[in-house]
Design a protein around this motif. Sequence first.
Motif, PDB file in Angstrom:
ATOM      1  N   ARG A   9       0.742  -1.174   0.247  1.00  0.00           N
ATOM      2  CA  ARG A   9      -0.070   0.036   0.174  1.00  0.00           C
ATOM      3  C   ARG A   9       0.797   1.395   0.010  1.00  0.00           C
ATOM      4  N   ARG A  10       2.113   1.251   0.753  1.00  0.00           N
ATOM      5  CA  ARG A  10       2.875   2.468   0.917  1.00  0.00           C
ATOM      6  C   ARG A  10       3.368   2.682  -0.578  1.00  0.00           C
ATOM      7  N   ILE A  11       3.815   1.611  -1.216  1.00  0.00           N
ATOM      8  CA  ILE A  11       4.444   1.762  -2.588  1.00  0.00           C
ATOM      9  C   ILE A  11       3.537   2.212  -3.607  1.00  0.00           C
ATOM     10  N   GLY A  12       2.514   1.751  -3.425  1.00  0.00           N
ATOM     11  CA  GLY A  12       1.063   2.000  -4.331  1.00  0.00           C
ATOM     12  C   GLY A  12       0.699   3.602  -4.056  1.00  0.00           C
ATOM     13  N   GLN A  13       0.583   4.140  -3.025  1.00  0.00           N
ATOM     14  CA  GLN A  13       0.161   5.295  -2.541  1.00  0.00           C
ATOM     15  C   GLN A  13       1.347   6.073  -3.377  1.00  0.00           C
ATOM     16  N   ALA A  14       2.599   5.970  -3.202  1.00  0.00           N
ATOM     17  CA  ALA A  14       3.587   6.832  -3.585  1.00  0.00           C
ATOM     18  C   ALA A  14       3.576   6.849  -4.970  1.00  0.00           C
ATOM     19  N   ALA A  15       3.645   5.829  -5.551  1.00  0.00           N
ATOM     20  CA  ALA A  15       3.718   5.396  -6.977  1.00  0.00           C
ATOM     21  C   ALA A  15       2.520   6.304  -7.869  1.00  0.00           C
ATOM     22  N   LYS A  16       1.262   6.421  -6.979  1.00  0.00           N
ATOM     23  CA  LYS A  16       0.257   6.929  -7.515  1.00  0.00           C
ATOM     24  C   LYS A  16       0.316   8.258  -7.536  1.00  0.00           C
ATOM     25  N   ALA A  17       1.089   8.863  -6.537  1.00  0.00           N
ATOM     26  CA  ALA A  17       1.331  10.303  -6.364  1.00  0.00           C
ATOM     27  C   ALA A  17       2.340  10.786  -7.506  1.00  0.00           C
ATOM     28  N   GLY A  18       3.125   9.891  -8.179  1.00  0.00           N
ATOM     29  CA  GLY A  18       3.819  10.296  -8.888  1.00  0.00           C
ATOM     30  C   GLY A  18       5.487  10.039  -8.371  1.00  0.00           C
ATOM     31  N   ALA A  19       5.484   9.517  -7.668  1.00  0.00           N
ATOM     32  CA  ALA A  19       7.086   9.407  -6.696  1.00  0.00           C
ATOM     33  C   ALA A  19       8.198   8.837  -7.768  1.00  0.00           C
ATOM     34  N   VAL A  20       7.756   7.650  -8.405  1.00  0.00           N
ATOM     35  CA  VAL A  20       8.926   7.481  -9.676  1.00  0.00           C
ATOM     36  C   VAL A  20       9.490   8.426 -10.540  1.00  0.00           C
ATOM     37  N   GLU A  21       8.620   9.169 -10.938  1.00  0.00           N
ATOM     38  CA  GLU A  21       8.845  10.298 -11.928  1.00  0.00           C
ATOM     39  C   GLU A  21       9.323  11.098 -11.237  1.00  0.00           C
ATOM     40  N   ALA A  22       9.220  11.579  -9.971  1.00  0.00           N
ATOM     41  CA  ALA A  22       9.719  12.792  -9.244  1.00  0.00           C
ATOM     42  C   ALA A  22      11.081  12.430  -8.693  1.00  0.00           C
ATOM     43  N   VAL A  23      11.577  11.154  -8.600  1.00  0.00           N
ATOM     44  CA  VAL A  23      12.870  10.910  -8.410  1.00  0.00           C
ATOM     45  C   VAL A  23      13.745  11.005  -9.372  1.00  0.00           C
TER      46      VAL A  23
ATOM     47  N   PRO B  42       5.612  -5.697  -5.631  1.00  0.00           N
ATOM     48  CA  PRO B  42       5.009  -6.473  -6.765  1.00  0.00           C
ATOM     49  C   PRO B  42       4.115  -5.643  -7.428  1.00  0.00           C
ATOM     50  N   LEU B  43       4.221  -4.496  -7.460  1.00  0.00           N
ATOM     51  CA  LEU B  43       3.585  -3.489  -8.106  1.00  0.00           C
ATOM     52  C   LEU B  43       3.923  -3.179  -9.464  1.00  0.00           C
ATOM     53  N   THR B  44       3.195  -3.757 -10.477  1.00  0.00           N
ATOM     54  CA  THR B  44       3.652  -3.515 -11.861  1.00  0.00           C
ATOM     55  C   THR B  44       3.445  -2.029 -12.159  1.00  0.00           C
ATOM     56  N   HIS B  45       2.826  -1.286 -11.652  1.00  0.00           N
ATOM     57  CA  HIS B  45       2.571   0.123 -12.078  1.00  0.00           C
ATOM     58  C   HIS B  45       3.502   0.990 -11.244  1.00  0.00           C
ATOM     59  N   ALA B  46       4.016   0.511 -10.480  1.00  0.00           N
ATOM     60  CA  ALA B  46       5.161   1.259 -10.055  1.00  0.00           C
ATOM     61  C   ALA B  46       6.533   1.127 -10.903  1.00  0.00           C
ATOM     62  N   ARG B  47       6.653  -0.203 -11.336  1.00  0.00           N
ATOM     63  CA  ARG B  47       7.874  -0.511 -12.116  1.00  0.00           C
ATOM     64  C   ARG B  47       7.826   0.235 -13.448  1.00  0.00           C
ATOM     65  N   ARG B  48       6.631   0.376 -13.884  1.00  0.00           N
ATOM     66  CA  ARG B  48       6.314   1.342 -15.156  1.00  0.00           C
ATOM     67  C   ARG B  48       6.970   2.731 -15.120  1.00  0.00           C
TER      68      ARG B  48
END
Length: 288
Positions: free
Chosen positions: A240-254, A282-288
Amino acid sequence: DAADARVSLQACALAALSLCEADHRGLLPPPSPAPGSAGPYQETRANCDAMLRAKAEGGDGETHALLALVGGLTALCGRACMAELCLRLLATACADGPRASLAAECGALPAAVAALERHTSSDPGVVEAALRLLCALCSSTHAPHEEAKELAVSHGALSAVALGMREHPSLGHLQCCGCWAIFHLTTGLGLGRRVRGHEEEIGAALTAALREHAARRDVAEAGCRALRALCHGTDTGAERRIGQAAKAGAVEAVIGAMVAGAEVPSVQEHGSLALRSLCDGPLTHARR
């Protein structure tokens, strides 16, 4: 040296206590009421009375000094300039580890969170000073600091930090302090329990700070370290923590912070570690 620092701390505390006494005697105009409070500030008066009793009882000089500062912060919380002064003095005093534990025992944590909540929208100076004090009180993974983190979170520190960051997005120093506060509050044992229910607001606050201040080395490093701490772990709440961060755009921000700080080794190191934590789940949307 240590003796000079102790004398300085006591002098600052006596100044805060003098303000409490002046307030107690009605020499200062009443502060603005806290949001939702009902008129006269009996709580402030009670805190002034408590500080006057502490002065009369004396006791250990350093404990008394910290009690005076915490009492000054609590009693004069409605006055932004005095709240900021007490917060900054406490943060400086608590740079010393043992003194930080002593300040926590004197009630510094709930006082800091209360000041942060009260002035979130109105005074960024108080917000930044409160964030610095939270960092000083919760900056270690030793047992007393772990207890301090639990106490801070129980008083609403995570929500208050995230809100303070959201209210002042353009202030880089404040955003940096907010990132470090989240980092310290989320490291150590009990991460999943501590942040449960706060994943969305924390992830959004860190992502916004990185996005707005990608070119600032201090914000970029602190934000990446905080994101890594937030998304680290194999507990049941990690997804859930990873999912919420990824949903906020954390990957792109980093990635944006790493591009902006391409020549800064610390940003590259902690950005890479943050991406690993974000993409190891295990979140594929975070990997993207």
